[in-house]
Design a protein around this motif. Structure first.
Motif, PDB file in Angstrom:
ATOM      1  N   ARG A 102      19.007   4.844  -7.559  1.00 53.21           N
ATOM      2  CA  ARG A 102      19.583   3.709  -6.843  1.00 53.21           C
ATOM      3  C   ARG A 102      21.031   3.491  -7.268  1.00 53.21           C
ATOM      4  O   ARG A 102      21.906   3.286  -6.426  1.00 53.21           O
ATOM      5  CB  ARG A 102      18.770   2.443  -7.076  1.00 53.21           C
ATOM      6  N   ASN A 103      21.289   3.543  -8.559  1.00 51.23           N
ATOM      7  CA  ASN A 103      22.666   3.405  -9.064  1.00 51.23           C
ATOM      8  C   ASN A 103      23.592   4.409  -8.389  1.00 51.23           C
ATOM      9  O   ASN A 103      24.694   4.067  -7.961  1.00 51.23           O
ATOM     10  CB  ASN A 103      22.703   3.691 -10.571  1.00 51.23           C
ATOM     11  N   SER A 133      18.263   4.903   0.970  1.00 50.69           N
ATOM     12  CA  SER A 133      17.267   4.425   0.007  1.00 50.69           C
ATOM     13  C   SER A 133      15.947   5.170   0.196  1.00 50.69           C
ATOM     14  O   SER A 133      15.150   5.284  -0.734  1.00 50.69           O
ATOM     15  CB  SER A 133      17.094   2.917   0.091  1.00 50.69           C
ATOM     16  N   GLY A 134      15.720   5.730   1.394  1.00 47.42           N
ATOM     17  CA  GLY A 134      14.537   6.567   1.600  1.00 47.42           C
ATOM     18  C   GLY A 134      14.604   7.835   0.749  1.00 47.42           C
ATOM     19  O   GLY A 134      13.584   8.324   0.259  1.00 47.42           O
ATOM     20  N   ASP A 135      15.820   8.354   0.579  1.00 50.40           N
ATOM     21  CA  ASP A 135      15.989   9.556  -0.244  1.00 50.40           C
ATOM     22  C   ASP A 135      15.687   9.262  -1.718  1.00 50.40           C
ATOM     23  O   ASP A 135      15.253  10.148  -2.461  1.00 50.40           O
ATOM     24  CB  ASP A 135      17.424  10.096  -0.138  1.00 50.40           C
ATOM     25  N   GLN A 180       0.806  -1.227   0.000  1.00 52.73           N
ATOM     26  CA  GLN A 180       0.000   0.000   0.000  1.00 52.73           C
ATOM     27  C   GLN A 180       0.834   1.271   0.000  1.00 52.73           C
ATOM     28  O   GLN A 180       0.308   2.359   0.121  1.00 52.73           O
ATOM     29  CB  GLN A 180      -0.927   0.003   1.231  1.00 52.73           C
ATOM     30  N   GLN A 181       2.154   1.138  -0.070  1.00 54.45           N
ATOM     31  CA  GLN A 181       2.951   2.362  -0.060  1.00 54.45           C
ATOM     32  C   GLN A 181       4.166   2.215  -0.965  1.00 54.45           C
ATOM     33  O   GLN A 181       4.538   1.107  -1.335  1.00 54.45           O
ATOM     34  CB  GLN A 181       3.378   2.696   1.363  1.00 54.45           C
ATOM     35  N   ASP A 182       4.717   3.350  -1.299  1.00 50.03           N
ATOM     36  CA  ASP A 182       5.910   3.408  -2.120  1.00 50.03           C
ATOM     37  C   ASP A 182       7.040   2.670  -1.373  1.00 50.03           C
ATOM     38  O   ASP A 182       7.315   2.969  -0.221  1.00 50.03           O
ATOM     39  CB  ASP A 182       6.279   4.880  -2.317  1.00 50.03           C
ATOM     40  N   LEU A 183       7.647   1.684  -2.031  1.00 51.93           N
ATOM     41  CA  LEU A 183       8.574   0.805  -1.338  1.00 51.93           C
ATOM     42  C   LEU A 183      10.019   1.301  -1.373  1.00 51.93           C
ATOM     43  O   LEU A 183      10.565   1.579  -2.428  1.00 51.93           O
ATOM     44  CB  LEU A 183       8.551  -0.590  -1.975  1.00 51.93           C
ATOM     45  N   GLU A 184      10.614   1.348  -0.199  1.00 56.82           N
ATOM     46  CA  GLU A 184      12.053   1.557  -0.096  1.00 56.82           C
ATOM     47  C   GLU A 184      12.730   0.214  -0.310  1.00 56.82           C
ATOM     48  O   GLU A 184      12.145  -0.825   0.002  1.00 56.82           O
ATOM     49  CB  GLU A 184      12.350   1.974   1.344  1.00 56.82           C
ATOM     50  N   ASP A 185      13.981   0.227  -0.767  1.00 55.94           N
ATOM     51  CA  ASP A 185      14.671  -1.037  -1.055  1.00 55.94           C
ATOM     52  C   ASP A 185      14.721  -1.966   0.160  1.00 55.94           C
ATOM     53  O   ASP A 185      14.571  -3.182   0.021  1.00 55.94           O
ATOM     54  CB  ASP A 185      16.101  -0.760  -1.558  1.00 55.94           C
ATOM     55  N   GLN A 186      14.922  -1.374   1.358  1.00 56.30           N
ATOM     56  CA  GLN A 186      15.008  -2.222   2.553  1.00 56.30           C
ATOM     57  C   GLN A 186      13.686  -2.950   2.811  1.00 56.30           C
ATOM     58  O   GLN A 186      13.678  -4.114   3.195  1.00 56.30           O
ATOM     59  CB  GLN A 186      15.410  -1.371   3.771  1.00 56.30           C
ATOM     60  N   MET A 187      12.566  -2.274   2.541  1.00 53.53           N
ATOM     61  CA  MET A 187      11.257  -2.906   2.734  1.00 53.53           C
ATOM     62  C   MET A 187      11.070  -4.063   1.755  1.00 53.53           C
ATOM     63  O   MET A 187      10.455  -5.077   2.076  1.00 53.53           O
ATOM     64  CB  MET A 187      10.135  -1.882   2.498  1.00 53.53           C
TER      65      MET A 187
END
Lengths: 122, 139
Positions: free
Chosen positions: B55-56, B19-21, A19-26
């Protein structure tokens, strides 16, 4: 630090609704959580609903493909449902056709497909 | 590729260190693309390209700055996005632009895939860092 995507168990199916924009860690956490939950619950099917995702890039695409393979090795079929048309067009142009991933238009059809594959969702 | 960097104003920037950025940067690009009148498919392609390139930049360049702006040129309007890092640079850019080539654990589609998703693509890389500039026109 980062949120986790909930993995819900309904009968013999695990349901993941992103349901949300995914960060890579998620994305990486979800992959771990799902395989663990498949083993813990003995689930036979996994439905991943991506209808809220505005984009699927190569990282998320790889997670969907890897997850389908890992789940299959653990005895569960994965269906990805709800992909937006613009996302599908972008994925193909990106070079990711997700060949090994079963898809359905929406959640209802995804559950129907699992039933047909012999995974009774009840 | 023409140097749109100077004409594209006012620009918005996001510093990318986590990665949040990358998520913040692609949301900025999406907002600009919506305001700039890009259709949904064009928006989706541009934001996906921005996600790959962001990401790159983070993984291989150690982070950097994403700068984006609306653009108009010769009667066309579009969105310009620039990714600038001060990482070690890409030793062989031509090779890095090949489908399937990867130095990390990706699918090797980051650069080559992003290039296919946009209308203009330019990369400059050296020991002082890498800059990728892209443009997506509103048709």
């Amino acid at each position: 630090m980062s949120d986790r995507v909930p993995v819900l168990k309904i009968g013999r199916v695990l349901l993941v609704s992103i349901q949300q924009d995914l960060e890579d860690q998620m994305v990486m956490d979800l992959q771990d959580d799902l395989s663990r939950r498949i083993v813990d619950t003995g689930a036979k099917g996994v439905v991943i609903d991506i209808s809220a995702l505005e984009i699927v890039d190569s990282f998320v695409g790889r997670m969907l493909a890897d997850n389908a393979s890992v789940s299959r090795l653990l005895g569960a079929e994965t269906i990805v449902v709800g992909m937006r048309p613009a996302v599908a067009m972008t994925l193909v142009e990106l070079g990711l056709s997700l060949k090994g991933v079963r898809t359905a238009l929406n959640l209802e059809r995804g559950l129907k497909l699992l039933r047909r594959l012999g995974t009774d969702p009840a | 590729m023409k140097d749109y960097g100077a004409s594209a104003t006012p620009a918005e920037t996001v510093q990318v260190a986590t990665s949040g950025d990358v998520v913040t940067a692609r949301q900025m690009v999406r907002t600009l693309a919506q305001r700039g009148g890009l259709g949904l498919v064009h928006q989706t392609k541009l934001v996906t390209a921005a996600s790959e390139l962001g990401r790159n930049m983070l993984v291989y360049g150690g982070g950097g700055v994403v700068r984006a702006a609306a653009l108009s040129d010769a009667g066309r309007s579009g969105i310009y996005v620039e990714f600038r890092d001060e990482g070690p640079g890409i030793p062989d850019v031509e090779l890095a632009l090949t489908d399937g080539w990867t130095s990390g654990n990706g699918m090797g589609l980051g650069l080559s895939g992003a290039r296919r998703l946009v209308d203009e693509f330019d990369i400059a890389s050296g020991p002082e860092g890498t800059t990728v500039r892209i443009v997506k026109w509103a048709r």
